[in-house]
Scaffold this motif. Structure first.
Motif: not given
Length: 219
Positions: A69-79
């Motif tokens: 669903x929708x999330x904040x643009x600033x959510x952490x990027x998981x790698x």
């Protein structure tokens, strides 16, 4: 693309073929990059049918579609090799512009630029998101000390109590779907690259930054 302008040895300025103004700045931090995007959008000159929606849109544009669903643009990027974080994020809505500025992990700069482009392009927002933005926006104006009582009443009435946004303040009964539709129409009509400017500060080479910006924001 217009010819690149040199703003000293630390910066470059150019305009893409779609009229987007871009400034690239050579950063000294190898781990962090700064991105700022702005829209010359004057709330005081909004068409009557869209009066008051600039602030509402500035809230909604901070969210993008995600896997769940929708999330904040600033959510952490998981790698796999460590996550990328948003270290700093400031949304700013004034009478003449919408602006977003953030400090991001340089190793994931391309992904954050992709997210920014997605935030610009998305038109269909979920009702729950618009309702949350509307609630926060209403509280902000109700508590604003920079507006007198008449101004606050006029803005809120315009947003919430006129066609096609039927909002019944006394009962709290309203049709959120109509507000979602108007936000969509407003964004589709107003937001485009000709009123937009982008600044990227990073230690990455200018040629690479220019290629990234062109890839995600031209077209």
């Amino acid at each position: 693309m217009e010819a690149e302008g040199v703003l000293g040895r630390m910066a470059r300025k150019f305009r893409l073929g779609n009229s987007l103004e871009v400034v690239l700045i050579l950063g000294l931090d190898n781990t962090l990059s700064v991105v700022s995007v702005g829209f010359r959008l004057a709330s005081f000159s909004e068409p009557r049918e869209y009066y008051g929606l600039t602030g509402l849109l500035s809230c909604a544009m901070q969210y993008i579609p995600g896997e769940k669903g929708f999330q904040r643009l600033t959510e952490p990027i998981r790698r796999v090799q460590g996550n990328c974080l948003t270290y700093y994020w400031i949304p700013n809505f004034t009478e003449s512009s919408i602006e977003f500025s953030g400090v991001f992990s340089t190793s994931c700069l391309e992904e954050y630029l992709r997210r920014l482009r997605l935030a610009i392009d998305v038109l269909d927002y979920p009702s729950e998101l618009i309702e949350d933005c509307l609630t926060n926006y209403t509280k902000e104006y109700e508590g604003s000390r920079s507006l007198d009582t008449f101004q606050r009443r006029e803005i809120l009435t315009s947003i919430l109590d006129t066609e096609p946004r039927r909002f019944f303040l006394k009962t709290g009964d309203y049709d959120i779907s109509s507000i979602v539709t108007v936000v969509r129409d407003f964004k589709a009509k107003i937001i485009n690259s000709s009123i937009m400017n982008l600044m990227v500060e990073s230690s990455l080479p200018f040629d690479h930054l220019r290629d990234l910006v062109t890839s995600y924001f031209l077209g």
